[in-house]
Scaffold this active site. Structure first.
Site, PDB file in Angstrom:
ATOM      1  N   ARG A   1       0.839  -1.209   0.000  1.00 25.12           N
ATOM      2  CA  ARG A   1       0.000   0.000   0.000  1.00 25.12           C
ATOM      3  C   ARG A   1       0.873   1.258   0.000  1.00 25.12           C
ATOM      4  NH1 ARG A   1      -4.473   0.192   4.542  1.00 25.12           N
ATOM      5  NH2 ARG A   1      -2.698   0.760   5.835  1.00 25.12           N
TER       6      ARG A   1
ATOM      7  N   LYS B   1      -2.603   6.508   1.480  1.00 19.76           N
ATOM      8  CA  LYS B   1      -2.405   6.999   2.846  1.00 19.76           C
ATOM      9  C   LYS B   1      -1.505   8.239   2.807  1.00 19.76           C
ATOM     10  CE  LYS B   1      -2.251   4.622   7.277  1.00 19.76           C
ATOM     11  NZ  LYS B   1      -3.447   5.198   7.858  1.00 19.76           N
TER      12      LYS B   1
ATOM     13  N   GLU C   1     -16.129   6.105   4.766  1.00 19.40           N
ATOM     14  CA  GLU C   1     -15.387   5.602   5.921  1.00 19.40           C
ATOM     15  C   GLU C   1     -15.310   6.713   6.957  1.00 19.40           C
ATOM     16  OE1 GLU C   1     -11.214   4.763   5.242  1.00 19.40           O
ATOM     17  OE2 GLU C   1     -11.116   6.174   3.586  1.00 19.40           O
TER      18      GLU C   1
HETATM   19  N1  PLP Z   1      -9.148   4.204   6.684  1.00 21.18           N
HETATM   20  C1  PLP Z   1      -8.325   5.199   7.019  1.00 21.18           C
HETATM   21  C2  PLP Z   1      -8.634   6.559   6.537  1.00 21.18           C
HETATM   22  C3  PLP Z   1      -7.197   4.930   7.810  1.00 21.18           C
HETATM   23  O1  PLP Z   1      -6.376   5.911   8.168  1.00 21.18           O
HETATM   24  C4  PLP Z   1      -6.959   3.617   8.244  1.00 21.18           C
HETATM   25  C5  PLP Z   1      -5.777   3.304   9.052  1.00 21.18           C
HETATM   26  O2  PLP Z   1      -4.783   2.860   8.572  1.00 21.18           O
HETATM   27  C6  PLP Z   1      -7.844   2.619   7.864  1.00 21.18           C
HETATM   28  C7  PLP Z   1      -8.931   2.941   7.081  1.00 21.18           C
HETATM   29  C8  PLP Z   1      -7.629   1.208   8.290  1.00 21.18           C
HETATM   30  O3  PLP Z   1      -6.624   0.597   7.533  1.00 21.18           O
HETATM   31  P1  PLP Z   1      -5.775  -0.598   8.122  1.00 21.18           P
HETATM   32  O4  PLP Z   1      -6.731  -1.638   8.522  1.00 21.18           O
HETATM   33  O5  PLP Z   1      -4.930  -1.022   6.973  1.00 21.18           O
HETATM   34  O6  PLP Z   1      -5.003  -0.055   9.254  1.00 21.18           O
HETATM   35  C1  COI Z   2      -3.976   3.197  11.643  1.00 18.31           C
HETATM   36  O1  COI Z   2      -4.976   2.589  12.001  1.00 18.31           O
HETATM   37  O2  COI Z   2      -2.856   2.692  11.633  1.00 18.31           O
HETATM   38  C2  COI Z   2      -4.058   4.566  11.186  1.00 18.31           C
HETATM   39  O3  COI Z   2      -3.162   5.008  10.523  1.00 18.31           O
HETATM   40  C3  COI Z   2      -5.200   5.379  11.564  1.00 18.31           C
HETATM   41  C4  COI Z   2      -4.757   6.639  12.211  1.00 18.31           C
HETATM   42  C5  COI Z   2      -5.912   7.544  12.188  1.00 18.31           C
HETATM   43  C6  COI Z   2      -4.224   6.420  13.582  1.00 18.31           C
END
Ligand code: PLP
Ligand code: COI
Length: 341
Positions: free
Chosen positions: A82, A184, A220
């Site tokens: 990612r 991200k 989201e």
């Molecule tokens: N959506 C957003 C905007 C996020 O910042 C995060 C955190 O990483 C997620 C979703 C969840 O992603 P993940 O499960 O890969 O941490």
């Molecule tokens: C994560 O879940 O790792 C994120 O980056 C979300 C952040 C808002 C803390």
């Protein structure tokens, strides 16, 4: 290895400086080998690309102590991939995916004393990030970059642990069609700060963003994807090209289908149908799976039958199975756990 004297059980989601972090510099078209350093400060030009035009992206992942005393990370290859997508979209050089995983392991190992013990309720949060570091004044990508990874022990992202959250439907947008919602990028978080402070001031834990083109579909929150459970027990998650492809969400959908035998659907979810759902949760590395008890849509309350005191039954099973896999209590699918030690 003697652990640091930390009150693991009472940690919130905050930054604590740990012993070592990884730093690699990109110059003249190539990444250097990278080193672990004790220096937690970054010194860059006042005109660095990141400071002027926000050329930065990051990742978030965790290390866990398993029941049998190993230290593992969860699907770090997906974070590497990612981050590659984020870099490509932001005109930044990709840090090689295998080197990314290697560097994550080095940082965790070097900070072993900060990896919370099994059963403490805390984990080691790992933050890889990259930014344009040389002076940029005309709008263009930087030529030099720094890739860093630090780690910090954390507790639950939402205060109150697994107490159901109250969120609101937000009037601000997070991502535009064909924009950067699916990567991200730091900029996605900068522009969500006004909305989250406003939500907190009004007593809400988080914002539910809608699709900015039609404002009819669920996207989201600022830091997590949504999962819903229908009244007939199906697990449904919004499909959209403008949300972050959460690794936790993808894992939970697999767990729902393959471990719990539930029907799963990734599809557009209209705000209109949310009132008919039985359960709702926010999923992400930081959020794990945090239950939502109530969504407020401009004065209209949507209260889920699962209530405001406990996780709904399906959310709870998903939570227990996922954390069971991460902590080594339940056998993980092939390749999900990277054993560090
Ligand atoms: N959506 C957003 C905007 C996020 O910042 C995060 C955190 O990483 C997620 C979703 C969840 O992603 P993940 O499960 O890969 O941490
Ligand atoms: C994560 O879940 O790792 C994120 O980056 C979300 C952040 C808002 C803390």
């Amino acid at each position: 290895m003697e652990k640091k004297n930390i009150d693991w059980g009472n940690l919130g989601f905050g930054y604590m400086q740990t012993d070592k972090r990884f730093v690699s510099n990109y110059k003249n078209g190539a990444w250097d080998e990278g080193v672990l350093t004790e220096d937690a400060n970054v010194v860059i030009s006042e005109c660095a690309g990141v400071l002027q035009y926000a050329q930065t992206c990051f990742e978030g992942m965790k290390a866990y102590t398993t029941e049998d005393g190993h230290i593992v990370t969860f699907r770090p290859d997906l974070n590497a991939s990612r981050m590659k997508d984020s870099c490509e979209r932001l005109q930044m050089p990709v840090f090689p995916e295998d080197k990314f995983v290697e560097a994550v392991c080095k940082v965790v190992e070097a900070n072993e004393a900060f990896v919370p013990p099994y059963g403490s309720g805390a984990t080691l949060y790992i933050r890889p990030y990259m930014f344009g570091s040389n002076p940029v004044i005309g709008v263009k990508p930087a030529d030099e970059y720094q890739f860093r990874i630090f780690a910090t022990p954390v507790g639950p992202y939402f205060k109150g642990g697994v107490k159901p959250l109250t969120i609101r439907v937000c009037d601000y947008d997070r991502a535009a069609p064909h924009g950067t919602g699916h990567i991200k990028a730091g900029l996605n978080y900068a522009m969500s700060l006004y909305a989250i402070v406003d939500a907190h001031n009004q007593g809400y834990d988080e914002n539910m963003y809608l699709d900015s083109a039609t404002r009819t579909y669920v996207e989201e929150t600022g830091g997590a994807n949504f999962l819903f459970v229908t009244k007939d027990g199906k697990v449904v998650t919004p499909k959209s090209s403008t949300i972050l492809p959460s690794i936790t969400r993808r894992s939970l959908m697999y767990v729902a289908k393959e471990y719990l035998g539930l029907e799963v659907e990734e599809r557009q979810v209209a705000l209109e149908e949310v009132k008919d759902m039985a359960e709702c949760g926010l999923c992400g590395t930081a959020a794990v799976i945090s239950p939502v008890g109530k969504i407020v849509d401009h004065g209209t309350e949507i209260c889920f039958p699962s209530g405001m005191t406990e996780m709904g039954p399906v959310t709870k099973k998903l939570y227990e199975t996922l954390t069971g896999i991460q902590m080594g209590r339940i056998e993980a699918p092939e390749g999900w756990l990277k054993v560090i030690k």
